[in-house]
Design an enzyme around this catalytic site. Structure first.
Site, PDB file in Angstrom:
ATOM      1  N   LEU A 194      26.879 -19.107   7.562  1.00 23.01           N
ATOM      2  CA  LEU A 194      26.099 -19.369   8.769  1.00 23.01           C
ATOM      3  C   LEU A 194      24.639 -19.638   8.429  1.00 23.01           C
ATOM      4  O   LEU A 194      24.070 -20.661   8.829  1.00 23.01           O
ATOM      5  CB  LEU A 194      26.222 -18.191   9.737  1.00 23.01           C
ATOM      6  CG  LEU A 194      25.409 -18.284  11.028  1.00 23.01           C
ATOM      7  CD1 LEU A 194      25.767 -19.530  11.817  1.00 23.01           C
ATOM      8  CD2 LEU A 194      25.622 -17.028  11.878  1.00 23.01           C
ATOM      9  N   TYR A 195      24.041 -18.731   7.674  1.00 22.31           N
ATOM     10  CA  TYR A 195      22.634 -18.882   7.306  1.00 22.31           C
ATOM     11  C   TYR A 195      22.411 -20.121   6.460  1.00 22.31           C
ATOM     12  O   TYR A 195      21.530 -20.944   6.736  1.00 22.31           O
ATOM     13  CB  TYR A 195      22.182 -17.632   6.548  1.00 22.31           C
ATOM     14  CG  TYR A 195      20.785 -17.708   5.994  1.00 22.31           C
ATOM     15  CD1 TYR A 195      19.692 -17.895   6.830  1.00 22.31           C
ATOM     16  CD2 TYR A 195      20.554 -17.574   4.622  1.00 22.31           C
ATOM     17  CE1 TYR A 195      18.401 -17.947   6.321  1.00 22.31           C
ATOM     18  CE2 TYR A 195      19.265 -17.623   4.102  1.00 22.31           C
ATOM     19  CZ  TYR A 195      18.197 -17.808   4.953  1.00 22.31           C
ATOM     20  OH  TYR A 195      16.922 -17.866   4.456  1.00 22.31           O
ATOM     21  N   GLY A 196      23.225 -20.290   5.426  1.00 22.46           N
ATOM     22  CA  GLY A 196      23.052 -21.417   4.522  1.00 22.46           C
ATOM     23  C   GLY A 196      23.218 -22.756   5.214  1.00 22.46           C
ATOM     24  O   GLY A 196      22.467 -23.710   4.957  1.00 22.46           O
ATOM     25  N   SER A 201      22.689 -23.425   8.385  1.00 25.13           N
ATOM     26  CA  SER A 201      21.543 -23.691   9.271  1.00 25.13           C
ATOM     27  C   SER A 201      20.356 -24.217   8.471  1.00 25.13           C
ATOM     28  O   SER A 201      19.630 -25.109   8.923  1.00 25.13           O
ATOM     29  CB  SER A 201      21.151 -22.424  10.037  1.00 25.13           C
ATOM     30  OG  SER A 201      20.537 -21.454   9.198  1.00 25.13           O
TER      31      SER A 201
END
Length: 250
Positions: free
Chosen positions: A157-159, A161
């Site tokens: 999710l973080y990567g 984004s």
């Protein structure tokens, strides 16, 4: 050599009430910029502003919730007002970074991450970059991450984004660069801040995979932002500069 001096410029830094953002605000102010410190906490924001002013710098706090589109647009308007009608430098630093397996991510968590990490940046650039282009000069620096460049378990999710931020950086450079606006990003590695304190030994373990073998201090990341925001980087456009201790080099 072209100077790092930012005297006379107005800089808006999001997520500037702690960590990398606070260090960036201080570093920009040290180079003469009038820094607009944006964040949710008025107490922390005013503390950053007070610290800058104590050292002879110029700064103001602007409250904003980057998870809310209306608040982001209001931030752009208020920053322009406080800047005397302009914002010369936009540092899109604010971000959230939950790490968990994909199957455990809720729809609400997914939306919250993309709202702050992607949508808020998109809105701020749309609100502020056209005026920079009309003046023929401006600089935008987006904070990204090394894990936008390669896969790591628990960081989908973080990567993802931040991978969107990397592409937006290049697209905005193509869109606004011909009119004098430089758009670049920094690919940040493990950094010891209030926000990463909960990672404990995991932060050191992640940092140990890079040639330098240690986490960064916020001031080391801020130095790269100042460079990209200044005329010293006048021929640097559309890049994602790794500031990760060499992790993406090996």
């Amino acid at each position: 050599m072209t100077s790092l001096s930012l005297t006379g410029s107005v800089a808006l830094v999001t997520g500037a009430t702690s960590g990398i953002g606070a260090a960036t605000a201080a570093a920009l102010a040290e180079q003469g910029a009038h820094v607009l410190v944006a964040g949710r906490s008025a107490a922390r924001g005013e503390a950053v502003v007070a610290s800058i002013r104590e050292r002879g710098g110029k700064a103001d706090f602007v409250a904003a919730d980057l998870g809310d589109a209306a608040s982001v647009r209001q931030l752009a308007r208020r920053a322009t007002e406080l800047g005397g009608g302009r914002v010369d430098i936009l540092v899109n630093n604010a971000g959230v970074f939950p790490f968990k397996p994909t199957e455990e991510v809720t729809e609400e968590e997914f939306d919250a991450v993309y709202d702050v990490n992607v949508k808020a940046k998109f809105i701020l650039v749309g609100e502020l970059a056209p005026a920079m282009a009309a003046r023929g000069k401006g600089a935008i620096v987006n904070t990204s991450t090394m894990v936008a460049s390669y896969g790591m378990s628990g960081m989908s999710l973080y990567g993802s984004s931040k991978a969107a931020v990397n592409l937006l950086t290049k697209a905005w450079a193509a869109e606004y660069g011909p009119r004098g606006v430089r758009v670049n990003a920094i690919g940040v590695g493990p950094t010891r801040t209030e926000g990463t304190a909960a990672m404990g030994e995991n932060l050191d373990g992640l940092a140990s995979q890079a040639p330098l073998g240690r986490p960064a201090a916020p001031e080391e990341i801020a130095a790269a932002v100042v460079y990209l925001a200044s005329d010293a980087a006048s021929f640097v456009q559309g890049v994602v500069l790794p500031v990760d201790g060499g992790r993406t080099a090996v």
